[in-house]
Design an enzyme around this catalytic site. Structure first.
Site, PDB file in Angstrom:
ATOM      1  N   ARG A 121      28.734  54.438  53.182  1.00  0.00           N
ATOM      2  CA  ARG A 121      29.660  54.337  52.044  1.00  0.00           C
ATOM      3  C   ARG A 121      30.665  53.196  52.193  1.00  0.00           C
ATOM      4  NH1 ARG A 121      29.427  60.154  52.556  1.00  0.00           N
ATOM      5  NH2 ARG A 121      28.187  61.021  50.848  1.00  0.00           N
ATOM      6  N   LYS A 143      31.401  40.407  44.159  1.00  0.00           N
ATOM      7  CA  LYS A 143      30.222  40.915  43.460  1.00  0.00           C
ATOM      8  C   LYS A 143      29.032  40.863  44.420  1.00  0.00           C
ATOM      9  CE  LYS A 143      29.865  39.735  38.914  1.00  0.00           C
ATOM     10  NZ  LYS A 143      29.855  38.785  37.763  1.00  0.00           N
ATOM     11  N   GLU A 185      27.921  24.883  39.706  1.00  0.00           N
ATOM     12  CA  GLU A 185      29.011  25.853  39.572  1.00  0.00           C
ATOM     13  C   GLU A 185      30.374  25.168  39.574  1.00  0.00           C
ATOM     14  OE1 GLU A 185      29.168  29.004  38.942  1.00  0.00           O
ATOM     15  OE2 GLU A 185      27.140  29.754  39.234  1.00  0.00           O
ATOM     16  N   LYS A 227      38.669  30.615  40.831  1.00  0.00           N
ATOM     17  CA  LYS A 227      37.987  31.905  40.853  1.00  0.00           C
ATOM     18  C   LYS A 227      38.920  32.998  41.364  1.00  0.00           C
ATOM     19  CE  LYS A 227      33.657  34.225  41.762  1.00  0.00           C
ATOM     20  NZ  LYS A 227      32.245  34.103  42.181  1.00  0.00           N
ATOM     21  N   GLU A 237      35.653  42.780  36.100  1.00  0.00           N
ATOM     22  CA  GLU A 237      35.053  42.099  34.959  1.00  0.00           C
ATOM     23  C   GLU A 237      35.188  42.903  33.669  1.00  0.00           C
ATOM     24  OE1 GLU A 237      30.719  40.408  33.973  1.00  0.00           O
ATOM     25  OE2 GLU A 237      31.460  39.679  35.877  1.00  0.00           O
ATOM     26  N   ARG A 241      37.554  37.974  33.629  1.00  0.00           N
ATOM     27  CA  ARG A 241      36.579  37.520  34.612  1.00  0.00           C
ATOM     28  C   ARG A 241      35.262  37.098  33.973  1.00  0.00           C
ATOM     29  NH1 ARG A 241      35.195  40.019  40.595  1.00  0.00           N
ATOM     30  NH2 ARG A 241      33.456  38.622  41.037  1.00  0.00           N
ATOM     31  N   ASN A 245      31.160  33.601  33.726  1.00  0.00           N
ATOM     32  CA  ASN A 245      29.750  33.651  33.377  1.00  0.00           C
ATOM     33  C   ASN A 245      29.334  32.538  32.420  1.00  0.00           C
ATOM     34  OD1 ASN A 245      29.065  36.038  34.865  1.00  0.00           O
ATOM     35  ND2 ASN A 245      30.156  37.234  33.320  1.00  0.00           N
ATOM     36  N   HIS A 248      25.749  31.248  32.275  1.00  0.00           N
ATOM     37  CA  HIS A 248      24.900  32.163  33.036  1.00  0.00           C
ATOM     38  C   HIS A 248      23.974  33.018  32.177  1.00  0.00           C
ATOM     39  CE1 HIS A 248      27.467  30.847  36.233  1.00  0.00           C
ATOM     40  NE2 HIS A 248      26.918  31.651  37.115  1.00  0.00           N
ATOM     41  N   HIS A 252      20.268  32.974  33.667  1.00  0.00           N
ATOM     42  CA  HIS A 252      19.525  34.104  34.228  1.00  0.00           C
ATOM     43  C   HIS A 252      18.167  34.268  33.554  1.00  0.00           C
ATOM     44  CE1 HIS A 252      23.428  36.150  35.881  1.00  0.00           C
ATOM     45  NE2 HIS A 252      22.999  35.164  36.646  1.00  0.00           N
ATOM     46  N   HIS A 265      19.817  28.378  41.470  1.00  0.00           N
ATOM     47  CA  HIS A 265      20.825  28.946  40.574  1.00  0.00           C
ATOM     48  C   HIS A 265      21.684  27.882  39.895  1.00  0.00           C
ATOM     49  CE1 HIS A 265      23.518  31.872  38.873  1.00  0.00           C
ATOM     50  NE2 HIS A 265      24.553  31.329  39.488  1.00  0.00           N
TER      51      HIS A 265
END
Length: 361
Positions: A121, A143, A185, A227, A237, A241, A245, A248, A252, A265
């Site tokens: 956990r 993330k 990026e 960031k 998010e 936030r 993206n 993106h 994706h 990427h």
């Protein structure tokens, strides 16, 4: 050395950026309340270069850590590989204070973070990104995820590291293409938040492309500052936030349609930013000159602007598998007024999206 704080209350941490951070890493281990056993997760490209370097530093700091190498590439970011790592953690007898270090690029960071967030956990997690892309993107913000065959990063969590160490010396072994993908990026940060930073990239293509040490430090630190500021205001998010993206949504879909092999990427993000810029212009949110500036900079920094091997129908269908799609509505992050400002829209007509996608295939 530059230190960029990420302010998240009890989960706050520092990003350390500079050349030769070995002693800082060892000292961090000495001062942390960690168990004496840990795990370094890396890949078959980075492990032979830096695995012994990092394990030696951890040993100086009082932690014995095995170096576990996964196969390099996006295909390793899977539940199957994560299960192998869980098994190894159990075999090694790692406990709830055993740190897991991610040594490598974004795939390693996302996977190691997912394992750290899930094992018992949650165990301590430290990022040591060695690629430009990971340094300015995936290693910051917490993330973590693995991919599913139906989409990228669909299984994951928000889980913050205890620290991020960006040793710029590791950039010296990057292939040129890996430098360019990181720049994808970096361009994004200028578009979404800082027109002056965008102009710096426009005005300094040679030191940017060569990763001149001063340019590398400035680009990495400024990207992390942006960031960190965004994440500090919106960790999960829920609002702001989402601007991270930009580019993106289409990216994706491009990655999925090319089997995560044709484009890495940052390249996909470069193409996706062109798509988003065209949508922004079509909706009257920016002028043609801004679109041209975006395209010129992307091309100048050796990134593609078209997605070969994709069709409009394929791309359009796949954007609905994006995590930002809620209730069947795709949330696009779009340029708004000028470079340096963006906003979210979930009311973009299908015809506008398809027309923009037609310009990138």
């Amino acid at each position: 050395m530059r230190i960029v704080p990420v302010e998240l209350g009890k989960d706050s941490y520092n990003i350390y950026i500079g050349n030769g951070l070995g002693e800082k890493i060892a000292d961090f281990c000495r001062q942390g309340s960690f168990s004496g056993k840990g795990l370094i997760i890396t890949d078959t490209n980075v492990g032979p270069l830096y695995g012994e370097w990092l394990s030696g530093l951890l040993r100086q700091g009082g932690i014995e850590a095995e170096v576990y190498e996964i196969a390099a590439g996006e295909s390793s970011k899977s539940l199957a590989v994560a299960e192998d790592l869980f098994t190894r953690c159990i075999e090694l007898g790692l406990d709830r204070k055993s740190p897991i270090f991610a040594l490598g690029g974004g795939v390693v960071g996302d996977l190691a973070g997912f394992v750290a967030a899930s094992y018992m956990r949650g165990v301590p997690f430290v990022q040591v990104p060695t690629s430009l892309l990971a340094q300015v993107d995936s290693s910051v913000g917490g993330k973590v995820a693995v991919n599913h065959r139906l989409g990228k990063n669909l299984i994951g969590a928000f889980y913050q590291p205890k620290a991020v160490f960006m040793d710029l010396n590791t950039l010296s072994t990057l292939p040129k293409r890996e430098i360019y993908t990181g720049l994808g990026e970096i361009i994004k940060y200028g578009i979404i938040y800082d027109n002056d930073f965008f102009r710096y990239l426009e005005d300094n293509p040679e030191p940017v492309l060569s990763l001149d040490n001063e340019a590398a430090l400035h680009m990495t630190a400024r990207s992390c500052e942006i960031k960190a500021e965004v994440v500090s205001q919106d960790e999960k998010e829920l609002g702001l936030r989402a601007i991270l993206n930009f580019g993106h949504t289409a990216a994706h879909a491009i990655e999925k349609n090319t089997g995560y092999t044709r484009y890495n990427h940052g390249e996909a993000v470069g193409i996706g930013m062109v798509c988003a810029a065209h949508i922004s212009q079509a909706l009257g949110m920016i002028d043609g000159a801004s679109v041209e500036r975006v395209i010129r900079l992307i091309e100048a920094l050796h990134l593609p602007i078209r997605a070969e091997g994709c069709t409009v129908d394929q791309l359009y269908g796949d954007i609905f598998h994006d995590k930002k799609t809620v209730g069947g509505k795709v949330k696009w992050i779009l340029m708004d007024g000028s470079i340096g400002t963006v906003t979210g829209r979930n009311d973009v007509p299908e015809a506008v999206v398809r027309e923009a996608m037609g310009k990138i295939v």
